[in-house]
Design a protein around this motif. Structure first.
Motif, PDB file in Angstrom:
ATOM      1  N   ARG A 164      -8.769 -48.958   7.934  1.00 46.82           N
ATOM      2  CA  ARG A 164      -8.390 -49.392   9.286  1.00 46.82           C
ATOM      3  C   ARG A 164      -8.152 -50.900   9.336  1.00 46.82           C
ATOM      4  NH1 ARG A 164     -12.107 -45.219  10.514  1.00 46.82           N
ATOM      5  NH2 ARG A 164     -13.874 -46.662  10.664  1.00 46.82           N
ATOM      6  N   GLN A 165      -8.986 -51.662   8.661  1.00 42.62           N
ATOM      7  CA  GLN A 165      -8.800 -53.120   8.625  1.00 42.62           C
ATOM      8  C   GLN A 165      -7.466 -53.479   7.982  1.00 42.62           C
ATOM      9  OE1 GLN A 165     -12.339 -54.265   6.495  1.00 42.62           O
ATOM     10  NE2 GLN A 165     -13.530 -54.594   8.356  1.00 42.62           N
ATOM     11  N   ALA A 166      -7.117 -52.767   6.902  1.00 45.96           N
ATOM     12  CA  ALA A 166      -5.848 -53.045   6.219  1.00 45.96           C
ATOM     13  C   ALA A 166      -4.659 -52.693   7.098  1.00 45.96           C
ATOM     14  CB  ALA A 166      -5.782 -52.271   4.902  1.00 45.96           C
ATOM     15  N   VAL A 167      -4.768 -51.615   7.864  1.00 44.44           N
ATOM     16  CA  VAL A 167      -3.671 -51.227   8.757  1.00 44.44           C
ATOM     17  C   VAL A 167      -3.496 -52.275   9.852  1.00 44.44           C
ATOM     18  CG1 VAL A 167      -2.920 -49.527  10.463  1.00 44.44           C
ATOM     19  CG2 VAL A 167      -3.850 -48.766   8.262  1.00 44.44           C
ATOM     20  N   ARG A 168      -4.579 -52.740  10.416  1.00 44.75           N
ATOM     21  CA  ARG A 168      -4.472 -53.787  11.450  1.00 44.75           C
ATOM     22  C   ARG A 168      -3.821 -55.047  10.878  1.00 44.75           C
ATOM     23  NH1 ARG A 168     -10.160 -52.308  12.168  1.00 44.75           N
ATOM     24  NH2 ARG A 168     -10.314 -50.734  13.815  1.00 44.75           N
ATOM     25  N   ALA A 169      -4.217 -55.398   9.660  1.00 49.35           N
ATOM     26  CA  ALA A 169      -3.658 -56.597   9.030  1.00 49.35           C
ATOM     27  C   ALA A 169      -2.199 -56.401   8.640  1.00 49.35           C
ATOM     28  CB  ALA A 169      -4.476 -56.964   7.791  1.00 49.35           C
ATOM     29  N   GLY A 170      -1.829 -55.178   8.294  1.00 45.17           N
ATOM     30  CA  GLY A 170      -0.486 -54.913   7.793  1.00 45.17           C
ATOM     31  C   GLY A 170       0.550 -54.639   8.861  1.00 45.17           C
ATOM     32  N   ASP A 171       0.124 -54.296  10.057  1.00 43.50           N
ATOM     33  CA  ASP A 171       1.084 -54.008  11.121  1.00 43.50           C
ATOM     34  C   ASP A 171       1.876 -55.269  11.481  1.00 43.50           C
ATOM     35  OD1 ASP A 171       2.424 -52.643  13.173  1.00 43.50           O
ATOM     36  OD2 ASP A 171       0.935 -53.289  14.658  1.00 43.50           O
ATOM     37  N   ARG A 172       3.111 -55.068  11.913  1.00 47.42           N
ATOM     38  CA  ARG A 172       3.964 -56.158  12.378  1.00 47.42           C
ATOM     39  C   ARG A 172       4.562 -55.765  13.726  1.00 47.42           C
ATOM     40  NH1 ARG A 172       1.495 -57.817   8.844  1.00 47.42           N
ATOM     41  NH2 ARG A 172       2.101 -59.052   7.029  1.00 47.42           N
ATOM     42  N   PRO A 173       4.775 -56.738  14.625  1.00 45.53           N
ATOM     43  CA  PRO A 173       5.322 -56.413  15.952  1.00 45.53           C
ATOM     44  C   PRO A 173       6.632 -55.649  15.883  1.00 45.53           C
ATOM     45  CG  PRO A 173       4.504 -58.662  15.914  1.00 45.53           C
ATOM     46  CD  PRO A 173       4.450 -58.172  14.497  1.00 45.53           C
ATOM     47  N   GLY A 174       7.463 -55.937  14.876  1.00 50.56           N
ATOM     48  CA  GLY A 174       8.755 -55.270  14.794  1.00 50.56           C
ATOM     49  C   GLY A 174       8.747 -53.933  14.093  1.00 50.56           C
ATOM     50  N   ALA A 175       7.587 -53.493  13.608  1.00 54.12           N
ATOM     51  CA  ALA A 175       7.514 -52.203  12.905  1.00 54.12           C
ATOM     52  C   ALA A 175       7.508 -51.053  13.902  1.00 54.12           C
ATOM     53  CB  ALA A 175       6.272 -52.149  12.038  1.00 54.12           C
ATOM     54  N   ASP A 176       8.304 -50.043  13.618  1.00 54.31           N
ATOM     55  CA  ASP A 176       8.307 -48.843  14.463  1.00 54.31           C
ATOM     56  C   ASP A 176       7.094 -47.966  14.191  1.00 54.31           C
ATOM     57  OD1 ASP A 176      10.878 -49.531  15.455  1.00 54.31           O
ATOM     58  OD2 ASP A 176      11.804 -48.619  13.681  1.00 54.31           O
ATOM     59  N   ALA A 177       6.559 -48.047  12.975  1.00 52.80           N
ATOM     60  CA  ALA A 177       5.418 -47.223  12.578  1.00 52.80           C
ATOM     61  C   ALA A 177       4.734 -47.889  11.396  1.00 52.80           C
ATOM     62  CB  ALA A 177       5.867 -45.807  12.198  1.00 52.80           C
ATOM     63  N   VAL A 178       3.494 -47.474  11.141  1.00 50.10           N
ATOM     64  CA  VAL A 178       2.765 -47.889   9.947  1.00 50.10           C
ATOM     65  C   VAL A 178       2.592 -46.677   9.052  1.00 50.10           C
ATOM     66  CG1 VAL A 178       0.650 -48.902   9.016  1.00 50.10           C
ATOM     67  CG2 VAL A 178       1.523 -49.665  11.236  1.00 50.10           C
ATOM     68  N   PHE A 179       2.885 -46.846   7.787  1.00 52.36           N
ATOM     69  CA  PHE A 179       2.673 -45.776   6.808  1.00 52.36           C
ATOM     70  C   PHE A 179       1.532 -46.157   5.881  1.00 52.36           C
ATOM     71  CE2 PHE A 179       3.933 -44.316   2.394  1.00 52.36           C
ATOM     72  CZ  PHE A 179       3.274 -43.102   2.508  1.00 52.36           C
ATOM     73  N   ILE A 180       0.522 -45.277   5.791  1.00 54.71           N
ATOM     74  CA  ILE A 180      -0.603 -45.474   4.869  1.00 54.71           C
ATOM     75  C   ILE A 180      -0.335 -44.631   3.637  1.00 54.71           C
ATOM     76  CG2 ILE A 180      -3.091 -45.406   4.560  1.00 54.71           C
ATOM     77  CD1 ILE A 180      -3.322 -45.172   7.645  1.00 54.71           C
ATOM     78  N   GLY A 181       0.011 -45.287   2.534  1.00 49.97           N
ATOM     79  CA  GLY A 181       0.314 -44.571   1.310  1.00 49.97           C
ATOM     80  C   GLY A 181      -0.944 -44.205   0.543  1.00 49.97           C
ATOM     81  N   CYS A 182      -0.842 -43.183  -0.297  1.00 50.59           N
ATOM     82  CA  CYS A 182      -1.867 -42.715  -1.236  1.00 50.59           C
ATOM     83  C   CYS A 182      -2.735 -41.620  -0.629  1.00 50.59           C
ATOM     84  CB  CYS A 182      -2.755 -43.834  -1.763  1.00 50.59           C
ATOM     85  SG  CYS A 182      -3.795 -43.284  -3.136  1.00 50.59           S
ATOM     86  N   THR A 183      -2.716 -40.468  -1.266  1.00 48.57           N
ATOM     87  CA  THR A 183      -3.502 -39.319  -0.812  1.00 48.57           C
ATOM     88  C   THR A 183      -4.989 -39.477  -1.124  1.00 48.57           C
ATOM     89  OG1 THR A 183      -3.023 -38.155  -2.890  1.00 48.57           O
ATOM     90  CG2 THR A 183      -1.552 -37.741  -1.026  1.00 48.57           C
ATOM     91  N   ALA A 184      -5.351 -40.527  -1.876  1.00 48.54           N
ATOM     92  CA  ALA A 184      -6.765 -40.747  -2.204  1.00 48.54           C
ATOM     93  C   ALA A 184      -7.516 -41.486  -1.105  1.00 48.54           C
ATOM     94  CB  ALA A 184      -6.886 -41.521  -3.518  1.00 48.54           C
ATOM     95  N   LEU A 185      -6.807 -41.999  -0.104  1.00 47.61           N
ATOM     96  CA  LEU A 185      -7.463 -42.771   0.960  1.00 47.61           C
ATOM     97  C   LEU A 185      -7.926 -41.859   2.094  1.00 47.61           C
ATOM     98  CD1 LEU A 185      -5.063 -45.837   1.186  1.00 47.61           C
ATOM     99  CD2 LEU A 185      -7.325 -45.747   0.104  1.00 47.61           C
TER     100      LEU A 185
END
Length: 230
Positions: A164-185
């Motif tokens: 969750r911390q990585a998703v918050r850090a990785g999001d950008r205002p111009g992104a339509d969506a966030v993709f979390i890669g890797c089935t191990a997470l």
């Protein structure tokens, strides 16, 4: 339904959380391969030959649709190689076949996302292959945020809080969506709360795979998030 997972997959319990109770989901594993690096591992598992026997077993067990559950293993060779993986499963008897990247592309398209922020645990060469794959299919990768993990064991040891911390850090205002890669997470409990915080769809590899697999089998996956409401 049937799932082919990489030989080192350890998230089967979480994977089954996306599956409604009446549905039977069988898991078969690829053969073990030797490797020297993350790139070497996913390249070796991006080989149609590793899918033929597990896909055959799942088809013989009555699976109406089969998915290759591994993000990097399905994008490492590019879109053409990903098609070859699906063809191998179909040739082995799977009535319908998809990979995690098939599902991710379908999911991003379904939520109308073209500009995507990507969060992942991969090392640099694999990170670049993921971005190249998405861009080759018409998406714009607006950010690549690594969890900065080393070994496979570290990836499986990652907590939901760290994701969750990585998703918050990785999001950008111009992104339509966030993709979390890797089935191990671990992402089952993270998707819906993150969407509430960020105000946009959050697509995870396992979520997208099980959503697409259930659709292929004529059903609906269980869980939260904008994707599963479609």
């Amino acid at each position: 339904m049937g799932v082919v997972a990489s030989f080192d997959f350890e998230r089967e319990e979480e994977l089954r959380r996306w599956v409604p109770d009446p549905v039977r989901c069988s898991v078969a594993y690829t053969p073990r391969v030797s490797y020297r690096s993350n790139l070497d591992l996913v390249s070796r598992l991006n080989d149609p030959a590793v899918l033929r026997e597990p896909a055959r077993r799942l088809a013989a067990d009555g699976a109406s649709a089969v998915a290759y559950l591994c993000t990097a293993c399905s994008f490492a060779g590019g879109p053409g190689a990903e098609h070859a993986l699906r063809d191998a499963m179909t040739a082995s008897g799977a009535p319908r076949a998809l990979t995690t990247m098939t599902a991710v592309v379908e999911a991003l398209t379904a939520v109308r996302a073209r500009r995507v922020a990507v969060v992942h645990p991969y090392q640099s060469p694999v990170e670049r292959l993921l971005a190249d794959h998405l861009e080759a299919l018409g998406f714009e990768v607006v950010s690549l945020t690594s969890l900065k993990l080393g070994s496979v064991a570290e990836v499986y040891g990652a907590s939901g809080q760290r994701v969750r911390q990585a998703v918050r850090a990785g999001d950008r205002p111009g992104a339509d969506a966030v993709f979390i890669g890797c089935t191990a997470l671990p992402t089952y409990e993270a998707v819906a709360p993150l969407e509430g915080e960020l105000g946009k769809p959050v697509i995870s590899a396992n979520q997208a795979t099980m959503w697409s697999l259930m659709r292929s089998a004529g059903g609906r996956a269980r869980g939260g998030g904008a994707l599963l409401r479609l």
